[in-house]
Design a protein around this motif. Structure first.
Motif, PDB file in Angstrom:
ATOM      1  N   ALA A 233      -2.141  -2.317   4.058  1.00 43.35           N
ATOM      2  CA  ALA A 233      -1.188  -2.105   2.966  1.00 43.35           C
ATOM      3  C   ALA A 233      -1.124  -0.632   2.576  1.00 43.35           C
ATOM      4  O   ALA A 233      -0.036  -0.080   2.346  1.00 43.35           O
ATOM      5  CB  ALA A 233      -1.576  -2.959   1.761  1.00 43.35           C
ATOM      6  N   ARG A 234      -2.268   0.023   2.495  1.00 51.97           N
ATOM      7  CA  ARG A 234      -2.279   1.441   2.140  1.00 51.97           C
ATOM      8  C   ARG A 234      -1.613   2.287   3.226  1.00 51.97           C
ATOM      9  O   ARG A 234      -0.872   3.230   2.933  1.00 51.97           O
ATOM     10  CB  ARG A 234      -3.712   1.898   1.894  1.00 51.97           C
ATOM     11  N   ARG A 235      -1.863   1.939   4.480  1.00 47.65           N
ATOM     12  CA  ARG A 235      -1.246   2.696   5.573  1.00 47.65           C
ATOM     13  C   ARG A 235       0.269   2.479   5.603  1.00 47.65           C
ATOM     14  O   ARG A 235       1.050   3.412   5.799  1.00 47.65           O
ATOM     15  CB  ARG A 235      -1.866   2.269   6.904  1.00 47.65           C
ATOM     16  N   ARG A 236       0.684   1.247   5.402  1.00 51.88           N
ATOM     17  CA  ARG A 236       2.104   0.914   5.461  1.00 51.88           C
ATOM     18  C   ARG A 236       2.896   1.630   4.359  1.00 51.88           C
ATOM     19  O   ARG A 236       4.076   1.926   4.533  1.00 51.88           O
ATOM     20  CB  ARG A 236       2.269  -0.596   5.321  1.00 51.88           C
ATOM     21  N   ALA A 237       2.241   1.905   3.235  1.00 52.80           N
ATOM     22  CA  ALA A 237       2.924   2.584   2.133  1.00 52.80           C
ATOM     23  C   ALA A 237       3.418   3.962   2.545  1.00 52.80           C
ATOM     24  O   ALA A 237       4.443   4.445   2.043  1.00 52.80           O
ATOM     25  CB  ALA A 237       1.988   2.698   0.935  1.00 52.80           C
ATOM     26  N   SER A 238       2.707   4.610   3.464  1.00 53.06           N
ATOM     27  CA  SER A 238       3.096   5.949   3.908  1.00 53.06           C
ATOM     28  C   SER A 238       3.686   5.968   5.311  1.00 53.06           C
ATOM     29  O   SER A 238       4.294   6.962   5.711  1.00 53.06           O
ATOM     30  CB  SER A 238       1.878   6.890   3.862  1.00 53.06           C
ATOM     31  N   ASP A 239       3.510   4.859   6.051  1.00 48.90           N
ATOM     32  CA  ASP A 239       3.997   4.801   7.431  1.00 48.90           C
ATOM     33  C   ASP A 239       4.661   3.452   7.672  1.00 48.90           C
ATOM     34  O   ASP A 239       3.981   2.461   7.959  1.00 48.90           O
ATOM     35  CB  ASP A 239       2.826   5.002   8.398  1.00 48.90           C
ATOM     36  N   PRO A 240       5.986   3.374   7.598  1.00 42.87           N
ATOM     37  CA  PRO A 240       6.684   2.092   7.761  1.00 42.87           C
ATOM     38  C   PRO A 240       6.506   1.456   9.130  1.00 42.87           C
ATOM     39  O   PRO A 240       6.772   0.267   9.300  1.00 42.87           O
ATOM     40  CB  PRO A 240       8.160   2.470   7.534  1.00 42.87           C
ATOM     41  N   THR A 241       6.057   2.229  10.127  1.00 47.39           N
ATOM     42  CA  THR A 241       5.848   1.667  11.467  1.00 47.39           C
ATOM     43  C   THR A 241       4.454   1.057  11.632  1.00 47.39           C
ATOM     44  O   THR A 241       4.155   0.478  12.673  1.00 47.39           O
ATOM     45  CB  THR A 241       6.032   2.747  12.541  1.00 47.39           C
ATOM     46  N   ALA A 242       3.608   1.200  10.620  1.00 43.87           N
ATOM     47  CA  ALA A 242       2.238   0.675  10.707  1.00 43.87           C
ATOM     48  C   ALA A 242       2.253  -0.850  10.641  1.00 43.87           C
ATOM     49  O   ALA A 242       3.276  -1.478  10.377  1.00 43.87           O
ATOM     50  CB  ALA A 242       1.394   1.243   9.569  1.00 43.87           C
ATOM     51  N   ALA A 243       1.087  -1.441  10.892  1.00 44.86           N
ATOM     52  CA  ALA A 243       0.964  -2.898  10.909  1.00 44.86           C
ATOM     53  C   ALA A 243       1.428  -3.508   9.593  1.00 44.86           C
ATOM     54  O   ALA A 243       1.093  -3.011   8.510  1.00 44.86           O
ATOM     55  CB  ALA A 243      -0.490  -3.294  11.165  1.00 44.86           C
ATOM     56  N   VAL A 244       2.193  -4.577   9.674  1.00 43.73           N
ATOM     57  CA  VAL A 244       2.639  -5.293   8.480  1.00 43.73           C
ATOM     58  C   VAL A 244       1.432  -5.982   7.843  1.00 43.73           C
ATOM     59  O   VAL A 244       0.697  -6.699   8.530  1.00 43.73           O
ATOM     60  CB  VAL A 244       3.712  -6.334   8.835  1.00 43.73           C
ATOM     61  N   PRO A 245       1.179  -5.774   6.550  1.00 42.08           N
ATOM     62  CA  PRO A 245      -0.006  -6.382   5.908  1.00 42.08           C
ATOM     63  C   PRO A 245       0.196  -7.864   5.619  1.00 42.08           C
ATOM     64  O   PRO A 245       0.296  -8.295   4.477  1.00 42.08           O
ATOM     65  CB  PRO A 245      -0.170  -5.559   4.633  1.00 42.08           C
TER      66      PRO A 245
END
Length: 378
Positions: A233-245
């Motif tokens: 979730a923290r990664r996705r907040a800054s990187d929309p291509t990251a794993a969906v939480p």
């Protein structure tokens, strides 16, 4: 290698078809792998094929559950040399830290800040575990004492990866009957602070956490999937291509659970708080995963989908532009893979994982889509 690679591949393939639940399969498969490829420690993880988010693990050796939050931080929040998602997309679906860093593992923050100071690992080998185009898990093996994984060892692990994947996939639907109650059917909600401590939780959260293998809420030991969700979730907040939480998984009581998370808005560079929600999965979320777990082809999945919708053979043939004979041939193959003898048994097998037993007992549907107010089987 002390035992032939072909023999180990055959043994792992045999375990994958033995009807074992996935933790039992995983523990046995790791021991089998070690007869041909010695290593100091291992971690076998299941993932949701839709998001490739880690949901649970089986560990061997000195790698432990006490550092799962740290692992999730380096896996999801830190941009390191590689992560499991990247490994799955590499040729052969395998990578070794020493090889990826040209002999300088200190280039990896995961190694420099966790693997070396905590366990003194000298190398890591990772492999994505995929079968029939879907990823069902990942495995990480570790060396100590300055040893590194050779190219031959990487190729060997790549060659057994599909057998591991099939075993994890089949293990998801093993032991489907025999559910136990874990209390309230309402969703569990936790707010995780920037320091990864539980800030708030609703009344049903502790039972949910325990059913996923975690400790009391005051304990730092959270289920693997919750740790992964926080980092993702923290990664996705800054990187929309990251794993969906978001992930679907089986709990210890046998229930299917949907777990998802979202970050709250933080101040400046402060790590964000994260809201984690754990709730019973609805049939539309679970049934595709259950069907996929039987290893059906794309066409067989189409046939099953229509059968579950109550479509007769003639209409199945018409909709899929097949002959009735071909549909019957597909059904025979489906029955064999699922271990049933008729349409009725097929429907019961797919739904009995959760829904049929409670439907028979007369449970009404709650707003969550789960059955409310009915007894459970022990």
């Amino acid at each position: 290698m002390t035992v032939s690679a072909e023999r180990v591949r055959t043994q792992i393939d045999g375990l994958a078809t033995a009807g074992l639940d996935w933790p039992t399969f995983g523990a046995a498969a790791i021991e089998t792998l070690r007869t041909a490829l010695p290593f100091s420690a291992a971690c076998l993880a299941t993932v949701d094929p839709a998001t490739e988010l880690v949901t649970a693990t089986v560990k061997w050796g000195d790698v432990d559950d006490d550092h799962d939050l740290e692992w999730a931080y380096y896996e999801y929040e830190v941009d390191d040399v590689y992560d499991f998602r990247r490994v799955c997309r590499k040729p052969g679906g395998v990578a070794a830290l020493g090889a990826e860093t040209q002999g300088d593992p200190a280039r990896s923050r995961r190694w420099a800040e966790m693997f070396r100071p905590i366990w003194d690992y000298s190398d890591e080998l990772r492999a994505g575990l995929s079968a029939d185009g879907a990823t069902w898990g990942g495995i990480a093996l570790f060396h100590q004492g300055g040893r590194t994984f050779t190219l031959a060892e990487q190729e060997f692990v790549s060659s057994v990866a599909a057998g591991f994947a099939r075993g994890l996939r089949a293990g998801l639907v093993a032991g489907a009957v025999g559910l136990t109650d874990v209390g309230d059917d309402a969703p569990a909600v936790l707010v995780m602070g920037a320091d990864d401590e539980v800030v708030q939780a609703n009344p049903g959260a502790e039972a949910r956490i325990a059913d996923l293998g975690g400790g009391p809420l005051g304990d730092a030991r959270l289920p693997q999937v919750v740790c992964a969700l926080i980092g993702a979730a923290r990664r996705r907040a800054s990187d929309p291509t990251a794993a969906v939480p978001r992930a679907r998984l089986r709990s210890r009581s046998g229930r299917w659970v949907v777990a998802h998370a979202s970050p709250l808005v933080g101040r400046g560079d402060r790590r964000s708080d994260v809201v984690v929600t754990l709730e019973d999965a609805r049939p539309p979320e679970v049934i595709p995963l259950v069907v996929a777990s039987y290893g059906l082809t794309d066409r067989e999945r189409e046939v099953v989908g229509l059968v579950l919708a109550g479509v007769d053979t003639a209409d199945v043939a018409r909709r899929l532009h097949l002959s009735a004979y071909t549909v019957q041939d597909h059904l025979k193959k489906i029955f064999n893979k699922v271990g049933v003898r008729s349409r009725r048994e097929l429907i019961a097998r797919v739904y009995s994982d959760h829904y049929a037993p409670r439907l028979v007992e007369g449970g009404a549907l709650a707003p969550s889509g789960w059955f409310a107010g009915c007894a459970t089987r022990t």
